[in-house]
Design a protein around this motif. Structure first.
Motif, PDB file in Angstrom:
ATOM      1  N   ILE C 266      20.964 -12.417 -10.591  1.00 12.84           N
ATOM      2  CA  ILE C 266      21.998 -13.351 -11.027  1.00 12.84           C
ATOM      3  C   ILE C 266      23.327 -12.607 -11.208  1.00 12.84           C
ATOM      4  O   ILE C 266      24.396 -13.159 -10.937  1.00 12.84           O
ATOM      5  N   SER C 267      23.273 -11.332 -11.632  1.00 12.84           N
ATOM      6  CA  SER C 267      24.514 -10.559 -11.721  1.00 12.84           C
ATOM      7  C   SER C 267      25.118 -10.362 -10.341  1.00 12.84           C
ATOM      8  O   SER C 267      26.343 -10.435 -10.175  1.00 12.84           O
ATOM      9  N   SER C 268      24.246 -10.143  -9.335  1.00 10.51           N
ATOM     10  CA  SER C 268      24.763  -9.970  -7.978  1.00 10.51           C
ATOM     11  C   SER C 268      25.452 -11.246  -7.519  1.00 10.51           C
ATOM     12  O   SER C 268      26.519 -11.199  -6.900  1.00 10.51           O
ATOM     13  N   VAL C 269      24.834 -12.418  -7.823  1.00 16.76           N
ATOM     14  CA  VAL C 269      25.452 -13.674  -7.421  1.00 16.76           C
ATOM     15  C   VAL C 269      26.810 -13.829  -8.092  1.00 16.76           C
ATOM     16  O   VAL C 269      27.802 -14.213  -7.461  1.00 16.76           O
ATOM     17  N   LEU C 270      26.874 -13.497  -9.378  1.00 16.17           N
ATOM     18  CA  LEU C 270      28.149 -13.573 -10.103  1.00 16.17           C
ATOM     19  C   LEU C 270      29.197 -12.687  -9.447  1.00 16.17           C
ATOM     20  O   LEU C 270      30.351 -13.095  -9.267  1.00 16.17           O
ATOM     21  N   VAL C 271      28.779 -11.463  -9.092  1.00 12.90           N
ATOM     22  CA  VAL C 271      29.724 -10.519  -8.477  1.00 12.90           C
ATOM     23  C   VAL C 271      30.221 -11.070  -7.146  1.00 12.90           C
ATOM     24  O   VAL C 271      31.415 -11.028  -6.854  1.00 12.90           O
ATOM     25  N   VAL C 272      29.301 -11.630  -6.347  1.00 13.47           N
ATOM     26  CA  VAL C 272      29.688 -12.139  -5.034  1.00 13.47           C
ATOM     27  C   VAL C 272      30.624 -13.339  -5.176  1.00 13.47           C
ATOM     28  O   VAL C 272      31.649 -13.423  -4.497  1.00 13.47           O
ATOM     29  N   LEU C 273      30.271 -14.265  -6.077  1.00  8.63           N
ATOM     30  CA  LEU C 273      31.030 -15.509  -6.149  1.00  8.63           C
ATOM     31  C   LEU C 273      32.369 -15.337  -6.842  1.00  8.63           C
ATOM     32  O   LEU C 273      33.360 -15.956  -6.460  1.00  8.63           O
ATOM     33  N   PHE C 274      32.410 -14.520  -7.894  1.00 11.04           N
ATOM     34  CA  PHE C 274      33.603 -14.513  -8.738  1.00 11.04           C
ATOM     35  C   PHE C 274      34.340 -13.179  -8.759  1.00 11.04           C
ATOM     36  O   PHE C 274      35.537 -13.149  -8.974  1.00 11.04           O
ATOM     37  N   LEU C 275      33.635 -12.083  -8.595  1.00 12.21           N
ATOM     38  CA  LEU C 275      34.265 -10.782  -8.843  1.00 12.21           C
ATOM     39  C   LEU C 275      34.535 -10.000  -7.571  1.00 12.21           C
ATOM     40  O   LEU C 275      34.626  -8.781  -7.587  1.00 12.21           O
ATOM     41  N   GLY C 276      34.627 -10.699  -6.446  1.00  8.73           N
ATOM     42  CA  GLY C 276      35.073 -10.021  -5.232  1.00  8.73           C
ATOM     43  C   GLY C 276      34.039  -9.186  -4.523  1.00  8.73           C
ATOM     44  O   GLY C 276      34.394  -8.417  -3.636  1.00  8.73           O
ATOM     45  N   GLY C 277      32.778  -9.312  -4.884  1.00 11.41           N
ATOM     46  CA  GLY C 277      31.729  -8.573  -4.172  1.00 11.41           C
ATOM     47  C   GLY C 277      31.964  -7.081  -4.197  1.00 11.41           C
ATOM     48  O   GLY C 277      32.176  -6.492  -5.252  1.00 11.41           O
TER      49      GLY C 277
END
Lengths: 172, 100, 355
Positions: C266-277
């Motif tokens: 879920i942290s990876s999804v957050l990073v991809v969607l919101f924090l620029g991957g």
């Protein structure tokens, strides 16, 4: 790649049929529900072999992710036991015969179908489906959302636990 | 070569299994699950045939049918819960209120 | 080697890397959780096994493996056995859809930094994360114990409720990005803050364009991973251990692993969607040529660092906030997060359509 497609199709088809059978055969309702999840996932795989990627994702999301969780929730809420085994009566033998007849007539119909060349004008990607929905099928799309709203209200009214005084009013 | 006929056959088998479950099982919930299975097989036919015409359109049909299925499951399960409160059973043979 | 062979080889290598990352993070997380909690409570935490207690997770693993594997007498055995695996499989699958690094060129071919680059990636992620609930619900039901059943019931109700808010918050992000493909969502965030000069679209990190969606997704993420303050399914003060009350040995540790890999996912999804991957401001001016292997590795490191920060946040929150009551949990999900998410989509849609 051709061989791989065939393998994918047969694996998914066999998985779908086996898990569908398990749904019917299992006497434990939770096991039935889990088998049905398997069947839905296999059908999603079949959609993938048809290149309907968006629909396949929706199948997993809606059927496996939402509908079956709801089923499972209700089964657990009602705390159902295993169904006892009883001898089949006349009605169930007739039901069995009927579905076997249905199976054969459907398969003979299916085998009679002529396979047209697969010349789809558009693919099954999200953007293309969106195009269809927001041009030709805008009305059905809006109706579907209305239907979901109506269903939501209906569910709350039907499943709500009534207060004792309300029950008396209804009895009177 | 996998053609649309193969998909029709799979869908037919799934539909017949769904019918079997609906006719043989007595647990209302399992009967309901069988209906879902039949609905799904119909969707499969829809999408498989759409491959020869317009896959996007066929997928759109199937999507509407998925939405209808979701609404139907919600209402159906609510009815089953209400029924269970009334009768304390989910056995279809014991729910005979409407039998004349 | 033919093209197909290269394709499968690359697929296997990437699968191995992602799998190792996911599994390797679990012992680190277990250790970090215990040390951070100790830090916050003015204790030492595990510091006996190895330097700084670094070998503690392995000692724990040996202990768990050596324990007796109990199956309750009246449990339904098949379901009881597959339930822990069901919690573990979806988070692993989630990891294979995450673009962890930019692509690079190898012998004239483009190697993507993702195992499966699906055109409907984000939908698959949502679908998979909603499958996690089966493990918990089935485990709770199959144990044939009242605490487990209550834990399983709570988890399924909680997951359904928060899935909605999560999905709708993602919808707003998709409005901004205009694609369902995760790699492209990252490529649309290749500035820290600002607009793309050519197309005039938003090109910064989505957290600045969609702060509300980020908060909603973050809160829902806590509920989806069953972490405090939403760990009602395993609330130890009410339900003993919730859905895993009856589990021991390796089956219990699989539940444990499932929770931690779920956090990574879920942290990876957050990073991809919101924090620029894998993107980081100033990344292109470091002198590393984009499209080469070093650039990919740099991207991978940035990605891991971002996940690390989020995971630390997850742990920090767990040891800071008290647990919500169950009715409060439901009220937050249905009466706060869902309307806010809908409002957010409405406003975002209007703005995107207007520009």
């Amino acid at each position: 790649m051709e061989v791989l497609e065939r393998v994918a199709f047969y694996v998914m088809a066999v998985l779908a049929v086996i898990s569908a059978l398990l749904v019917v055969v299992n006497r434990n309702p939770v096991a039935s529900a889990m088998s049905l999840v398997g069947a839905f996932l296999a059908v999603a795989g079949l959609y993938l072999t048809l290149n309907a990627t968006f629909l396949s994702a929706i199948q997993v999301l809606v059927y496996a992710g939402a509908i079956m969780v709801l089923f499972l929730f209700v089964i657990m809420l009602l705390n159902l036991e295993r169904e006892p085994f009883d001898l089949p009566g006349i009605g169930r033998i007739a039901g069995f015969g009927l579905s076997v007849a249905l199976l054969f007539s459907l398969i003979s119909l299916a085998l009679g179908a002529v396979a047209r060349p697969e010349t789809s004008a558009r693919g099954g990607s999200g953007a293309e489906i969106g195009d269809v929905f927001f041009s030709d099928y805008l009305f059905p799309f809006e109706m579907a959302s209305l239907l979901l709203l109506v269903a939501m209200v209906g569910v709350i009214v039907v499943a709500r636990r009534r207060k004792p005084e309300e029950e008396e009013e209804e009895q009177a | 070569m996998i053609t649309v006929v193969d998909y029709y056959v799979v869908a037919s088998i799934l539909f017949a299994i769904g019918a079997l479950g609906f006719l043989l099982r007595k647990n209302v919930l399992v009967m309901f699950m069988s209906v879902e299975l039949m609905l799904n097989s119909a969707n499969l036919v829809l999408v498989a045939s759409a491959k020869s015409f317009d896959l996007a359109r066929g997928s759109a049909f199937a999507l509407v049918s998925v939405a209808v299925a979701a609404a139907e499951v919600g209402v159906g399960l609510a009815i089953i819960i209400a029924l269970f409160r009334l009768k304390a059973t989910v056995d279809a043979e014991e729910i005979t209120n409407l039998r004349g | 080697m033919s093209d197909t062979q290269v394709y499968y080889l690359a697929f296997l290598v990437k699968l191995l890397v992602v799998f190792t990352l996911a599994v390797g993070l679990v012992p680190i997380l277990v250790y970090a959780e215990r040390r951070v909690s100790a830090l916050m409570q003015f204790r030492w935490g595990p510091n006996r096994v190895g330097p700084f207690g670094l070998l503690q997770p392995f000692a724990d693993m040996v202990k768990l493996l050596c324990k007796e594997d109990l199956v309750p007498e009246r449990a339904s055995k098949v379901l009881f056995t597959i339930a822990p695996a069901l919690t573990c499989i979806p988070p692993f699958l989630v990891m294979s859809f995450i673009p962890v690094a930019p692509s690079f060129a190898l012998a004239g071919r483009e190697m993507k930094g993702v195992v499966v680059d699906s055109p409907v990636g984000i939908l698959l992620l949502l679908a998979l994360s909603s499958l996690t609930v089966y493990g918990l619900a089935i485990g709770g039901w199959a144990s044939n114990s009242k605490y487990s059943l209550l834990g399983g019931l709570r988890s399924s109700a909680q997951m359904i409720s928060y899935e909605l808010a999560m999905g709708i918050s993602v919808l707003a992000v998709l409005c901004v990005s205009g694609t369902l493909n995760l790699s492209e969502i990252i490529y649309r965030q290749t500035q820290f803050f600002g607009y793309d000069a050519q197309s005039g679209n938003w090109a910064g990190w989505n957290i600045f364009a969609q702060p509300l969606a980020f908060v909603i997704f973050l809160v829902a993420a806590f509920a989806e991973t069953n972490r405090l303050p939403f760990d009602l399914p395993e609330a130890e003060s009410e339900l003993v251990g919730g859905y895993h009350t009856e589990y021991s040995s390796m089956k219990f540790s699989l539940f444990f692993m499932g929770e931690y890999i779920g956090m990574v996912g879920i942290s990876s999804v957050l990073v991809v969607l919101f924090l620029g991957g894998w993107h980081f401001p100033g990344m292109n001016s470091l002198g590393v040529q984009p499209g080469t292997l070093p650039f990919t590795l740099l991207g991978l490191l940035v990605f891991l660092a971002k996940i690390g920060v989020l995971l630390f946040f997850f742990i920090h929150v767990r040891w800071t906030l008290p647990r919500f009551r169950y009715d409060q949990l439901m009220r937050i999900g249905w009466k706060v997060l869902l309307p806010l998410a809908l409002l957010n989509v409405l406003v975002t849609g209007a703005v995107v359509a207007g520009s």
